[in-house]
Write a protein that holds these residues in place. Structure first.
Motif, short mmCIF file in Angstrom:
data_model
loop_
_atom_site.label_atom_id
_atom_site.label_comp_id
_atom_site.label_asym_id
_atom_site.label_seq_id
_atom_site.Cartn_x
_atom_site.Cartn_y
_atom_site.Cartn_z
N UNK A 158 29.31 40.81 25.39
CA UNK A 158 28.45 41.39 26.40
C UNK A 158 28.53 40.55 27.67
N UNK A 159 28.76 41.22 28.81
CA UNK A 159 28.89 40.51 30.09
C UNK A 159 27.96 41.12 31.13
N UNK A 160 27.10 40.29 31.70
CA UNK A 160 26.29 40.73 32.84
C UNK A 160 27.18 40.84 34.08
N UNK A 161 26.94 41.89 34.87
CA UNK A 161 27.68 42.09 36.12
C UNK A 161 26.67 42.19 37.25
N UNK A 162 26.68 41.22 38.14
CA UNK A 162 25.73 41.24 39.25
C UNK A 162 26.11 40.24 40.32
N UNK A 163 25.19 40.01 41.24
CA UNK A 163 25.42 39.08 42.35
C UNK A 163 24.81 37.71 42.10
N UNK A 164 23.81 37.66 41.22
CA UNK A 164 23.11 36.40 40.97
C UNK A 164 22.02 36.10 41.99
N UNK A 165 21.72 37.06 42.89
CA UNK A 165 20.65 36.89 43.86
C UNK A 165 19.79 38.15 43.89
N UNK A 188 31.05 38.75 42.80
CA UNK A 188 30.80 39.87 43.71
C UNK A 188 31.15 39.47 45.14
N UNK A 189 31.62 40.44 45.91
CA UNK A 189 32.10 40.17 47.27
C UNK A 189 31.23 40.77 48.37
N UNK A 190 30.58 41.89 48.09
CA UNK A 190 29.91 42.66 49.14
C UNK A 190 28.46 42.22 49.32
N UNK A 203 21.29 46.67 39.19
CA UNK A 203 21.06 47.91 39.94
C UNK A 203 22.23 48.20 40.86
N UNK A 204 22.85 49.37 40.69
CA UNK A 204 24.04 49.73 41.44
C UNK A 204 23.72 50.72 42.56
N UNK A 205 24.55 50.70 43.59
CA UNK A 205 24.42 51.65 44.68
C UNK A 205 25.77 51.78 45.37
N UNK A 206 25.93 52.86 46.14
CA UNK A 206 27.19 53.04 46.85
C UNK A 206 27.63 54.50 46.86
N UNK A 207 28.92 54.76 47.13
CA UNK A 207 29.44 56.12 47.21
C UNK A 207 29.15 56.94 45.95
N UNK A 225 23.90 45.54 43.34
CA UNK A 225 25.35 45.31 43.35
C UNK A 225 26.04 46.56 43.87
N UNK A 226 26.90 46.38 44.86
CA UNK A 226 27.69 47.48 45.39
C UNK A 226 28.63 47.97 44.31
N UNK A 227 28.71 49.28 44.12
CA UNK A 227 29.37 49.86 42.95
C UNK A 227 30.85 49.52 42.88
N UNK A 228 31.52 49.37 44.02
CA UNK A 228 32.94 49.03 43.98
C UNK A 228 33.16 47.61 43.48
N UNK A 229 32.21 46.72 43.71
CA UNK A 229 32.29 45.38 43.13
C UNK A 229 32.17 45.45 41.61
#
Length: 311
Positions: free
Chosen positions: A234-241, A289-291, A166-170, A213-217
């Motif tokens: 296929x690659x998952x993109x997330x924070x893992x939390x 992820x950093x944010x 789930x993404x969010x941000x600007x 996940x913050x969209x810029x990450x």
């Protein structure tokens, strides 16, 4: 990727596409091609084919899609599957015809079965039934993944798929009839605060768990995959939390400064009970992820306020 390579970002005005453009520009890429919907309707096969024949980009980031939250997905089921299938088929097919060998296709974590083991690994795809409320959109995105895999297998292209959580941000969508849970909570909490309300309503029971996940990450991860020369898969993109919806609403309340209480509308759907991605595969490539969630929500709230959507 060469810094002067021609890079087409489909969907550059959306939250995801605009973040990818920002990341590319920040990394020094100077030849980024974009088109608005008025300039290029991706549902129109002839227009898309002509665009690729003329522009012949070296790389494509496929971020264009018809998107929305639970309400939109469940209400406009035909639109979500039909338009997304057309967009994907047109772009991927035209890119191949124009000789584009490198592409990153962006999907969604809703492609995975509703009740699969957590955290969700990439190989759980197509191992069970989908969440009913967003099944048409999920099927369209699964088709996009399989289009990439099939073109790679038959034609030797290098089309890789990224599945963000789930993404969010600007540039998020704060329209309550179409938005995802986090932007909806930001708007509801803000408006409740401005009205002086003592409570604000959150859909469902508050117990489902979600990863954000913050969209810029996310954009950084997508450009990272292309720069690493990843050829397929296929690659998952997330924070893992993840957090519960109740915990998420409480963080939003704190960031917004709303001091009332949360009321859960249990007549509204919860969706999938839990959806946490296993991100070991991309982490092992060297990206993480950093944010933090609170930091990201603070940035998203500032973006919401800057849009002047409500007082």
């Amino acid at each position: 990727m060469q810094k002067n390579a021609k890079i087409y970002v489909a969907g550059h005005r959306g939250m995801v596409g605009s973040a990818i453009v920002r990341q590319l520009q920040g990394n020094g890429y100077t030849n980024i091609v974009t088109r608005t919907h008025d300039e290029l309707d991706l549902v129109n096969q002839r227009s898309v084919t002509e665009f690729f024949a003329i522009e012949k980009p070296d790389y494509v980031f496929m971020a264009a899609a018809k998107v929305g939250g639970i309400h939109a997905n469940n209400t406009y089921r035909a639109d979500f599957i039909y338009e997304n299938l057309l967009i994907e088929a047109n772009v991927i097919g035209a890119a191949h015809k124009a000789g584009v060998d490198r592409m990153l296709f962006l999907g969604s974590s809703c492609i995975y079965p509703r009740d699969c083991p957590q955290p969700i690994r990439e190989d759980y795809l197509l191992t069970g039934l989908l969440e009913q409320t967003n099944e048409p959109y999920a099927i369209a995105k699964i088709a996009g993944v399989k289009l990439c895999d099939s073109f790679n297998a038959q034609y030797g292209t290098q089309y890789v798929s990224a599945m963000p959580t789930n993404l969010y941000g600007p540039n998020d969508n704060y329209d309550l009839s179409k938005s995802h849970v986090l932007p909806a909570l930001i708007r509801k909490a803000h408006e409740a605060k401005m009205r002086g309300d003592t409570q604000f309503v959150v859909w469902g029971s508050g117990t489902p768990m979600r990863e954000f996940l913050y969209v810029d990450d996310m954009a950084e991860a997508c450009v990272y995959l292309m720069e690493k020369g990843i050829a397929a898969g296929l690659f998952n993109i997330g924070t893992g939390t993840d957090v519960t919806i109740r915990e998420l609403a409480e963080i939003v309340m704190d960031v917004v400064g709303f001091t009332g209480e949360i009321v859960f509308d249990r007549s509204k759907p919860d969706g999938t009970p839990r959806k946490l991605l296993n991100v070991d595969r991309i982490n092992e490539l060297g990206w993480k992820a950093k944010t933090s969630l609170r930091e990201g929500i603070s940035k998203a709230y500032a973006d919401f306020r800057s849009q002047g959507i409500s007082s």
